[in-house]
Scaffold this motif. Structure first.
Motif, mmCIF file in Angstrom:
data_model
loop_
_atom_site.group_PDB
_atom_site.id
_atom_site.type_symbol
_atom_site.label_atom_id
_atom_site.label_comp_id
_atom_site.label_asym_id
_atom_site.label_seq_id
_atom_site.Cartn_x
_atom_site.Cartn_y
_atom_site.Cartn_z
ATOM 1 N N LEU A 148 0.828 -1.204 0.000
ATOM 2 C CA LEU A 148 0.000 0.000 0.000
ATOM 3 C C LEU A 148 0.863 1.256 0.000
ATOM 4 O O LEU A 148 1.661 1.473 0.905
ATOM 5 C CB LEU A 148 -0.884 0.042 1.255
ATOM 6 N N GLY A 149 0.718 2.050 -1.022
ATOM 7 C CA GLY A 149 1.426 3.337 -1.056
ATOM 8 C C GLY A 149 2.863 3.247 -1.535
ATOM 9 O O GLY A 149 3.513 4.275 -1.692
ATOM 10 N N LEU A 150 3.371 2.021 -1.731
ATOM 11 C CA LEU A 150 4.774 1.899 -2.176
ATOM 12 C C LEU A 150 4.885 2.179 -3.678
ATOM 13 O O LEU A 150 4.029 1.760 -4.458
ATOM 14 C CB LEU A 150 5.292 0.487 -1.918
ATOM 15 N N ASP A 151 5.958 2.848 -4.078
ATOM 16 C CA ASP A 151 6.173 3.068 -5.510
ATOM 17 C C ASP A 151 6.763 1.782 -6.123
ATOM 18 O O ASP A 151 7.171 0.868 -5.389
ATOM 19 C CB ASP A 151 7.071 4.292 -5.741
ATOM 20 N N PRO A 152 6.798 1.672 -7.451
ATOM 21 C CA PRO A 152 7.270 0.418 -8.067
ATOM 22 C C PRO A 152 8.670 0.018 -7.611
ATOM 23 O O PRO A 152 8.938 -1.174 -7.401
ATOM 24 C CB PRO A 152 7.256 0.736 -9.563
ATOM 25 N N LEU A 153 9.557 0.987 -7.427
ATOM 26 C CA LEU A 153 10.914 0.649 -6.966
ATOM 27 C C LEU A 153 10.875 0.081 -5.555
ATOM 28 O O LEU A 153 11.591 -0.863 -5.220
ATOM 29 C CB LEU A 153 11.806 1.899 -6.990
ATOM 30 N N GLY A 154 10.015 0.666 -4.730
ATOM 31 C CA GLY A 154 9.869 0.209 -3.340
ATOM 32 C C GLY A 154 9.337 -1.210 -3.298
ATOM 33 O O GLY A 154 9.816 -2.043 -2.518
ATOM 34 N N ILE A 155 8.355 -1.503 -4.160
ATOM 35 C CA ILE A 155 7.779 -2.857 -4.204
ATOM 36 C C ILE A 155 8.854 -3.863 -4.613
ATOM 37 O O ILE A 155 9.020 -4.910 -3.989
ATOM 38 C CB ILE A 155 6.572 -2.914 -5.182
ATOM 39 N N ARG A 156 9.632 -3.473 -5.631
ATOM 40 C CA ARG A 156 10.693 -4.368 -6.101
ATOM 41 C C ARG A 156 11.733 -4.602 -4.984
ATOM 42 O O ARG A 156 12.121 -5.743 -4.716
ATOM 43 C CB ARG A 156 11.346 -3.770 -7.349
ATOM 44 N N SER A 157 12.149 -3.526 -4.325
ATOM 45 C CA SER A 157 13.147 -3.670 -3.243
ATOM 46 C C SER A 157 12.611 -4.588 -2.149
ATOM 47 O O SER A 157 13.333 -5.450 -1.639
ATOM 48 C CB SER A 157 13.476 -2.317 -2.606
ATOM 49 N N LEU A 158 11.334 -4.376 -1.787
ATOM 50 C CA LEU A 158 10.747 -5.186 -0.713
ATOM 51 C C LEU A 158 10.731 -6.662 -1.106
ATOM 52 O O LEU A 158 11.170 -7.526 -0.337
ATOM 53 C CB LEU A 158 9.327 -4.688 -0.411
ATOM 54 N N LEU A 159 10.241 -6.938 -2.322
ATOM 55 C CA LEU A 159 10.140 -8.339 -2.744
ATOM 56 C C LEU A 159 11.514 -8.996 -2.816
ATOM 57 O O LEU A 159 11.695 -10.135 -2.377
ATOM 58 C CB LEU A 159 9.411 -8.429 -4.093
ATOM 59 N N ASP A 160 12.494 -8.248 -3.338
ATOM 60 C CA ASP A 160 13.862 -8.791 -3.397
ATOM 61 C C ASP A 160 14.368 -9.138 -2.001
ATOM 62 O O ASP A 160 14.978 -10.184 -1.770
ATOM 63 C CB ASP A 160 14.812 -7.762 -4.034
ATOM 64 N N LYS A 161 14.093 -8.224 -1.055
ATOM 65 C CA LYS A 161 14.584 -8.448 0.315
ATOM 66 C C LYS A 161 13.869 -9.643 0.938
ATOM 67 O O LYS A 161 14.477 -10.436 1.664
ATOM 68 C CB LYS A 161 14.356 -7.211 1.193
ATOM 69 N N LEU A 162 12.552 -9.759 0.651
ATOM 70 C CA LEU A 162 11.802 -10.874 1.239
ATOM 71 C C LEU A 162 12.315 -12.214 0.706
ATOM 72 O O LEU A 162 12.453 -13.183 1.459
ATOM 73 C CB LEU A 162 10.300 -10.721 0.966
ATOM 74 N N VAL A 163 12.622 -12.245 -0.583
ATOM 75 C CA VAL A 163 13.192 -13.473 -1.158
ATOM 76 C C VAL A 163 14.535 -13.776 -0.476
ATOM 77 O O VAL A 163 14.819 -14.913 -0.087
ATOM 78 C CB VAL A 163 13.364 -13.316 -2.692
ATOM 79 N N GLU A 164 15.311 -12.715 -0.283
ATOM 80 C CA GLU A 164 16.633 -12.884 0.342
ATOM 81 C C GLU A 164 16.503 -13.452 1.767
ATOM 82 O O GLU A 164 17.202 -14.395 2.130
ATOM 83 C CB GLU A 164 17.322 -11.510 0.369
ATOM 84 N N VAL A 165 15.589 -12.877 2.555
ATOM 85 C CA VAL A 165 15.487 -13.347 3.945
ATOM 86 C C VAL A 165 14.924 -14.762 4.019
ATOM 87 O O VAL A 165 15.315 -15.536 4.904
ATOM 88 C CB VAL A 165 14.676 -12.385 4.858
ATOM 89 N N THR A 166 14.028 -15.114 3.085
ATOM 90 C CA THR A 166 13.516 -16.495 3.122
ATOM 91 C C THR A 166 14.629 -17.479 2.754
ATOM 92 O O THR A 166 14.704 -18.572 3.311
ATOM 93 C CB THR A 166 12.299 -16.701 2.180
ATOM 94 N N LYS A 167 15.508 -17.051 1.831
ATOM 95 C CA LYS A 167 16.645 -17.926 1.477
ATOM 96 C C LYS A 167 17.566 -18.121 2.678
ATOM 97 O O LYS A 167 18.223 -19.149 2.829
ATOM 98 C CB LYS A 167 17.438 -17.313 0.324
#
Lengths: 256, 414
Positions: A165-184
């Motif tokens: 909610l409210g995140l810009d496309p770059l923010g969404i991408r950064s978040l998803l990348d980080k979430l993938v990283e932490v799950t790994k």
């Protein structure tokens, strides 16, 4: 292997006479990203509040890392980081002071805190705003601060309520990348969202909540099956399955 | 139903004051009015002593300028506007002049009354010194200056540029201070000439800046700040609804929070130190300490009641600052993070106590300082030392016990 989050027979809500959640049972394993989906008012945020310990269950049990909140409050809370639907920031702290507070609260070693906070500020494009107060940030930036704080703590479970909610496309991408990283790295993510295409792409399992009950859970194939869709050759999407499960008042009944 | 814009103003003003009545009741029960009356009596007695033994070197004009400038310049405006008005009242902007006229009348009268009060207090001092202008003329000119300031303050609210607004406000305060000094010290025609020139210059200055016909956002923000101030004040006596905190960076103080060491045990101390320094609570405590130092200077300078009156003034302000600091315990009580952070509730209690103790100690020392410096010079060392000892006793023993009780019997706690 022990699951990171175990929810057994959770019935809860604001009033014991009118429970919002009905007998929820699910687990989130280590390194797993699980999506919680449902219509507005389905009980997603209420379920999250019970997991956080902000609301008390009428019945059932919630364990994080094998502990209940009542038995081991500090260990329970240490194991989870929370990103709320609406950013909840301290007005009197700047962005970097929020990070420092989180680092202190979660006992992140000081050198590690410095390193992580610099890299998070950089990754979320927040370095120019590091000394800004919450009131001087846009909604998306406030949400980024919440996410950065959760990521700084590096807990075993991330509980994330509507993160996009409210995140810009770059923010969404950064978040998803980080979430993938932490799950790994072995952490688990329990995320509620309405952006079904993103949830479908990133989560390995899904929980469909409807009118306070779980109507389907499992992998995409399991959810499609529960929705009465024969999923062959990649025909079923999460969106279609979700629509079938909830659009007719959840005629497929609750999933056990 | 009366839907006129004036009736809306009346309803909102009525709602605010009706909503505040319970808090005023709590404040009355706290004994604060009694203390204020005692303080006033002590102040009056000290003032009488000062008037009787007026030293020839007394800085009459300087004290007059210090007393008059803030009340002449400070021109608040209660509009009762809230964020939702951007949606609901902006479409009725054409009717807003009638709404704002009520606000101008409401605050204008209160401001004029305050000017008259300060004039009434200051005039005996003025008359004891080399009074050059009749008192009535001074009062009329003070009211004229207030009127000019009310108009100028409105023009500043309308300005588009925030930086320009601040710079012009600073200029207005400085110009008013000079006008007050001129009024008290020079011939009347010179003051009049100065007012005409400075008034014209400001007129030119304001007319050259771009401005909003109705500065909605500025007025809403100002109203929010005023509400927060009331709530911050009431929170010392009662549990008030939490409004988002008004925050000032206060770099001149926030460096102190950097001394909080990094570590889990200090997390809440770090948060509460910033809360105290940057929110309205810190502003109130600072103003109270400043007022305490100023009153202390006057009472110690006049050697009120052989120094004992002066010591009483010191203790009253130490007590008042302590009462206000008590509302720190209310901060973040309802925050989600209090329950989410992996920190035992006891660490929050310890942090409140630690921050409160340090702040109360600093305030007490600052308030005592004028007494500590001026009283021994008059040979009143014992009252100064007793005031210090009792202040320390209050801060380090009595307040701590009260704060612990406050935190311990908090029904909201888990």
């Amino acid at each position: 292997m022990k699951p990171v989050l175990e929810v057994k027979g959770l019935t809860g809500g604001y009033s014991p006479r009118r429970p919002v959640l009905h007998d929820l049972n699910f687990e989130v394993g280590a390194g797993e990203m699980v999506g919680l989906i449902g219509l507005n008012g389905a009980g997603k945020s209420t379920a999250i509040k019970h997991i956080l310990g902000l609301m008390q269950a009428h019945a059932g049990e919630i364990r994080i890392g094998g502990h209940t909140l009542a038995e081991q409050p500090e260990a329970y809370r240490q194991a989870l980081a929370y990103v709320p639907e609406s950013p909840l920031l301290f007005d009197e702290l700047t962005v970097e002071e929020h990070l420092r507070l989180t680092g202190m609260a979660y006992d992140v070693e000081e050198a590690l805190f410095e390193k992580r906070s610099e890299s998070l500020l950089d990754e979320f494009y927040m370095t120019p705003k590091r000394r800004a107060f919450a009131s001087h940030l846009s909604k998306g930036m406030r949400q980024k601060v919440m996410i950065m704080n959760a990521l700084l703590a590096r807990p075993s479970l991330y509980v994330i309520d509507e993160p996009f909610l409210g995140l810009d496309p770059l923010g969404i991408r950064s978040l998803l990348d980080k979430l993938v990283e932490v799950t790994k790295e072995g952490s688990s993510v329990f995320m509620s969202s309405h952006i079904l295409s993103t949830v479908e792409s990133y989560c390995s399992r899904f929980i469909v909540l409807h009118q306070g009950a779980i109507v389907a859970q499992g992998t995409l194939a399991d959810v499609c099956q529960a929705a009465g869709m024969a999923r062959g050759g990649g025909a079923g999407s999460l969106e279609e399955a979700f629509y079938r499960l909830v659009a007719d008042g959840g005629s497929h009944g609750s999933f056990h | 139903m009366d839907r006129s814009i004036e009736s809306l103003w009346r309803k909102r003003a009525g709602d605010f004051w009706r909503g505040s009545i319970p808090y005023f009741r709590d404040m009355t029960q706290s004994g604060l009015p009694g203390v204020v009356i005692m303080l006033l009596l002590a102040g009056l007695a000290g003032y009488a002593v000062l008037l009787r033994n007026m030293p020839a070197s007394f800085p009459f004009t300087l004290v007059g300028v210090i007393a008059l400038t803030p009340v002449l310049c400070w021109s608040p405006l209660r509009t009762w506007l809230r964020e939702a008005d951007i949606v609901f009242l902006v479409p009725r902007e054409a009717e807003m002049p009638a709404y704002l006229r009520r606000s101008f009348r409401y605050n204008g009268l209160a401001c004029a009354a305050l000017v008259l009060l300060v004039c009434a207090v200051y005039m005996p001092l003025y008359l004891a010194g080399p009074a050059t202008t009749p008192v009535l003329v001074i009062v009329i000119f003070a009211l004229l200056l207030k009127l000019m300031n009310l108009f100028a303050a409105w023009r500043e609210r309308q300005l588009v540029g925030r930086a320009g607004r601040r710079a012009i406000r600073l200029l207005r305060w400085a110009s008013t201070a000079i006008a007050a000094g001129a009024l008290l010290q020079t011939e009347l025609w010179k003051t009049l000439l100065y007012l005409v020139v400075i008034g014209g210059l400001f007129w030119l200055l304001y007319s050259r800046q771009s401005r909003y016909p109705l500065p909605w956002l500025t007025l809403i923000a100002e109203e929010q700040v005023t509400r927060r101030r009331y709530m911050a004040f009431f929170s010392a006596f009662a549990d008030v609804p939490t409004e988002t905190a008004a925050v000032r960076s206060r770099r001149y103080l926030s460096w102190l929070a950097r001394f909080v060491s990094y570590g889990k045990r200090s997390a809440f101390t770090y948060l509460y130190a910033h809360t105290l320094i940057r929110t309205e609570l810190g502003g109130i405590v600072m103003r109270l300490t400043g007022l305490g130092m100023f009153s202390g200077m006057l009472s110690a300078y006049s050697g009120l009641l052989q120094g004992w009156g002066s010591a009483a003034v010191c203790l009253l302000f130490v007590w008042l600052s302590g009462i206000q600091l008590g509302s720190l315990a209310q901060s973040h009580k309802h925050s989600v993070w209090r329950l989410v952070y992996p920190l035992p509730e006891q660490t929050r209690h310890d942090a409140v106590l630690r921050v409160d103790r340090i702040a109360a100690l600093i305030c007490a020392v600052l308030i005592w300082l004028p007494h500590g410096i001026l009283l021994p010079r008059k040979g009143d060392l014992v009252p100064a030392l007793i005031a210090l000892a009792l202040s320390l006793l209050y801060v380090l023993v009595l307040r701590q016990a009260r704060m612990k009780r406050l935190l311990k019997f908090d029904p909201e706690d888990d």
